[in-house]
Design a protein around this motif. Structure first.
Motif, mmCIF file in Angstrom:
data_model
loop_
_atom_site.group_PDB
_atom_site.id
_atom_site.type_symbol
_atom_site.label_atom_id
_atom_site.label_comp_id
_atom_site.label_asym_id
_atom_site.label_seq_id
_atom_site.Cartn_x
_atom_site.Cartn_y
_atom_site.Cartn_z
ATOM 1 N N ALA A 1 34.627 33.440 42.996
ATOM 2 C CA ALA A 1 35.250 34.592 43.430
ATOM 3 C C ALA A 1 36.618 34.113 44.316
ATOM 4 O O ALA A 1 37.536 34.721 44.197
ATOM 5 N N GLU A 2 36.439 33.194 45.032
ATOM 6 C CA GLU A 2 37.496 32.381 45.966
ATOM 7 C C GLU A 2 38.643 31.724 45.079
ATOM 8 O O GLU A 2 39.263 31.222 45.426
ATOM 9 N N SER A 3 38.177 31.462 43.750
ATOM 10 C CA SER A 3 38.873 30.810 42.751
ATOM 11 C C SER A 3 39.952 31.706 42.169
ATOM 12 O O SER A 3 40.768 31.498 41.660
ATOM 13 N N GLY A 4 39.542 33.106 42.238
ATOM 14 C CA GLY A 4 40.318 34.223 41.731
ATOM 15 C C GLY A 4 39.680 34.748 40.437
ATOM 16 O O GLY A 4 40.294 35.516 40.036
ATOM 17 N N VAL A 5 38.662 34.542 40.159
ATOM 18 C CA VAL A 5 37.871 35.064 39.147
ATOM 19 C C VAL A 5 37.240 36.320 39.729
ATOM 20 O O VAL A 5 36.286 36.249 40.498
ATOM 21 N N PRO A 6 37.289 37.533 39.163
ATOM 22 C CA PRO A 6 36.827 38.743 39.871
ATOM 23 C C PRO A 6 35.356 38.694 39.226
ATOM 24 O O PRO A 6 34.853 38.127 38.375
ATOM 25 N N THR A 7 34.235 38.951 40.454
ATOM 26 C CA THR A 7 32.937 39.183 40.009
ATOM 27 C C THR A 7 32.734 40.621 39.049
ATOM 28 O O THR A 7 33.903 41.515 39.153
ATOM 29 N N PHE A 8 31.558 40.925 38.674
ATOM 30 C CA PHE A 8 31.480 41.914 37.486
ATOM 31 C C PHE A 8 31.257 43.198 38.690
ATOM 32 O O PHE A 8 31.824 44.168 38.310
ATOM 33 N N ARG A 9 30.436 42.939 39.737
ATOM 34 C CA ARG A 9 30.303 44.159 40.783
ATOM 35 C C ARG A 9 31.180 44.270 41.774
ATOM 36 O O ARG A 9 30.835 45.003 42.684
ATOM 37 N N GLY A 10 32.387 43.261 41.983
ATOM 38 C CA GLY A 10 33.061 43.460 42.989
ATOM 39 C C GLY A 10 34.446 44.166 42.600
ATOM 40 O O GLY A 10 34.750 44.324 41.357
ATOM 41 N N GLY B 1 38.078 44.513 41.344
ATOM 42 C CA GLY B 1 38.666 43.649 40.183
ATOM 43 C C GLY B 1 37.896 43.290 38.995
ATOM 44 O O GLY B 1 38.387 42.637 38.026
ATOM 45 N N GLY B 2 36.778 43.671 38.747
ATOM 46 C CA GLY B 2 35.859 43.576 37.808
ATOM 47 C C GLY B 2 35.980 44.570 36.600
ATOM 48 O O GLY B 2 35.639 44.211 35.478
ATOM 49 N N LEU B 3 36.875 45.578 36.772
ATOM 50 C CA LEU B 3 37.015 46.513 35.830
ATOM 51 C C LEU B 3 38.363 46.012 34.934
ATOM 52 O O LEU B 3 39.272 45.438 35.156
ATOM 53 N N TRP B 4 38.157 46.271 33.451
ATOM 54 C CA TRP B 4 39.019 45.920 32.739
ATOM 55 C C TRP B 4 39.502 47.482 31.875
ATOM 56 O O TRP B 4 38.701 47.873 31.326
ATOM 57 N N LYS B 5 40.726 48.053 32.132
ATOM 58 C CA LYS B 5 40.811 49.249 31.331
ATOM 59 C C LYS B 5 39.914 50.372 31.588
ATOM 60 O O LYS B 5 39.674 51.145 30.652
ATOM 61 N N ASN B 6 39.332 50.439 32.617
ATOM 62 C CA ASN B 6 38.371 51.342 32.971
ATOM 63 C C ASN B 6 36.908 51.265 32.046
ATOM 64 O O ASN B 6 36.388 52.112 32.288
ATOM 65 N N TYR B 7 36.879 50.252 31.730
ATOM 66 C CA TYR B 7 35.305 49.726 30.901
ATOM 67 C C TYR B 7 34.619 49.144 31.976
ATOM 68 O O TYR B 7 35.204 48.059 32.565
ATOM 69 N N ARG B 8 33.351 49.388 32.231
ATOM 70 C CA ARG B 8 32.473 48.477 32.738
ATOM 71 C C ARG B 8 31.970 47.299 31.949
ATOM 72 O O ARG B 8 31.966 47.487 30.765
ATOM 73 N N PRO B 9 31.901 46.056 32.523
ATOM 74 C CA PRO B 9 31.273 44.973 31.739
ATOM 75 C C PRO B 9 30.136 45.242 30.785
ATOM 76 O O PRO B 9 29.937 44.669 29.733
ATOM 77 N N GLU B 10 29.211 46.252 31.250
ATOM 78 C CA GLU B 10 27.980 46.601 30.627
ATOM 79 C C GLU B 10 28.359 47.279 29.514
ATOM 80 O O GLU B 10 27.581 47.234 28.474
ATOM 81 N N GLU B 11 29.706 47.944 29.340
ATOM 82 C CA GLU B 11 30.054 48.532 28.028
ATOM 83 C C GLU B 11 30.468 47.535 27.124
ATOM 84 O O GLU B 11 30.729 47.926 26.008
#
Ligand SMILES: NC(=O)c1ccc[n+]([C@@H]2O[C@H](COP(=O)([O-])OP(=O)(O)OC[C@H]3O[C@@H](n4cnc5c(N)ncnc54)[C@H](O)[C@@H]3O)[C@@H](O)[C@H]2O)c1
Ligand SMILES: [Zn+2]
Length: 250
Positions: free
Chosen positions: A30-39, A41-51
């Protein structure tokens, strides 16, 4: 005495460890700038990773799933390992020949290897690899893809070489065997929500188990010590104390 100082003091009193096992999750990057799934910035185009990280999503719309992975691959190419990754690579070299060590990661970002860790057990695969859905052949795909979804030489689709939700975890047996032999286990930046990785800490028998996470997790009570701290603040001091303990008596 603060939380970290208490753990450093506890390390001084344990028997010299024979095997140290570290489990990392998205929080270490996270401190490198990679978003976590549950924090954030984890969303992309309103999709959840589980989708998106599922075989069903890929069967339905492989291009959409690959677009999400391309977004993540580009993001990860642009970041660097942080001091928590680097401290783990340092520790592995420092204790070599004196103490068993293994690094198990749920991350797919490859940052452990990039920081110099030799053989991380990448439980969930690696985002810079793909494999043919028909033949299973693996292929390195480090750079941007010209065409989405990419195809194998045989004409079939390539899929990310990632363990998706609902799929078996081929390397879990290796990780379980490491955890069951650990005298010290350090768990950094994992929510404890994704099994079977979350079950690894319960395999440690009578050893010292330490969690590093700014938030409490469902696993917090299972640890001997749980630090409300970021990965970069707590990882290096703890590893330095462990290295000192390992070096001290040999
Ligand atoms: N970097 C990556 O490769 C990456 C990124 C996102 C998700 N994933 C995948 O998502 C799945 C999610 O499980 P997970 O438990 O790894 O991640 P998660 O997203 O479920 O949880 C991340 C955890 O990290 C903690 N955290 C946040 N910032 C932190 C910091 N600075 N230092 C320490 N901890 C911090 C959070 O409190 C949280 O508990 C994994 O299977 C993994 O493959 C990987
Ligand atoms: Zn093929």
């Amino acid at each position: 005495m603060n939380q970290i100082e208490r753990v450093l003091e506890a390390i001084e009193t344990i028997a010299v460890p024979n095997r140290v096992v570290v489990l990392t999750g998205a929080g270490i990057s996270a401190e490198s700038g990679v978003p976590t799934f549950r924090g954030a910035g984890g969303l992309w185009k309103n999709y959840r990773p589980e989708e998106l990280a599922t075989p069903e999503a890929f069967a339905r719309d492989p291009r959409l799933v690959w677009e999400w992975y391309e977004w993540r691959r580009e993001l990860i190419r642009g970041v660097s390992p942080n001091d928590a990754h680097c401290a783990l690579a340092w520790f592995e070299r420092e204790i070599e020949g004196r103490c068993g060590f293994s690094l198990v990661t749920q991350n797919v970002d490859g940052l452990h290897r990039r920081s110099g860790s030799r053989e991380p057990i990448e439980l969930h695969g690696n985002i810079f690899r793909a494999r043919c859905v028909r033949e299973g052949t693996g292929i390195e795909l480090p750079g941007p893809l010209a065409e989405l979804p990419p195809r194998c030489g045989c004409g079939s689709l390539l899929r990310p070489d990632i363990v998706w939700f609902g799929e078996p975890v081929p390397l879990i047996g290796d990780a379980m065997s490491e955890a069951s032999r650990a005298d010290v286990m350090l768990v950094i930046g994992t929510s404890g929500a994704v099994y079977p990785a979350a079950g690894l800490v319960s395999l440690v028998r009578g050893g010292l188990t330490i969690e590093i996470n700014p938030d409490a997790t469902p696993l917090t009570d299972a640890f001997s010590a749980s630090l409300r701290s970021s990965a970069t603040a707590a990882t290096r001091p703890i590893l330095e104390a462990l290295a000192g303990r390992i070096g001290a008596c040999r």
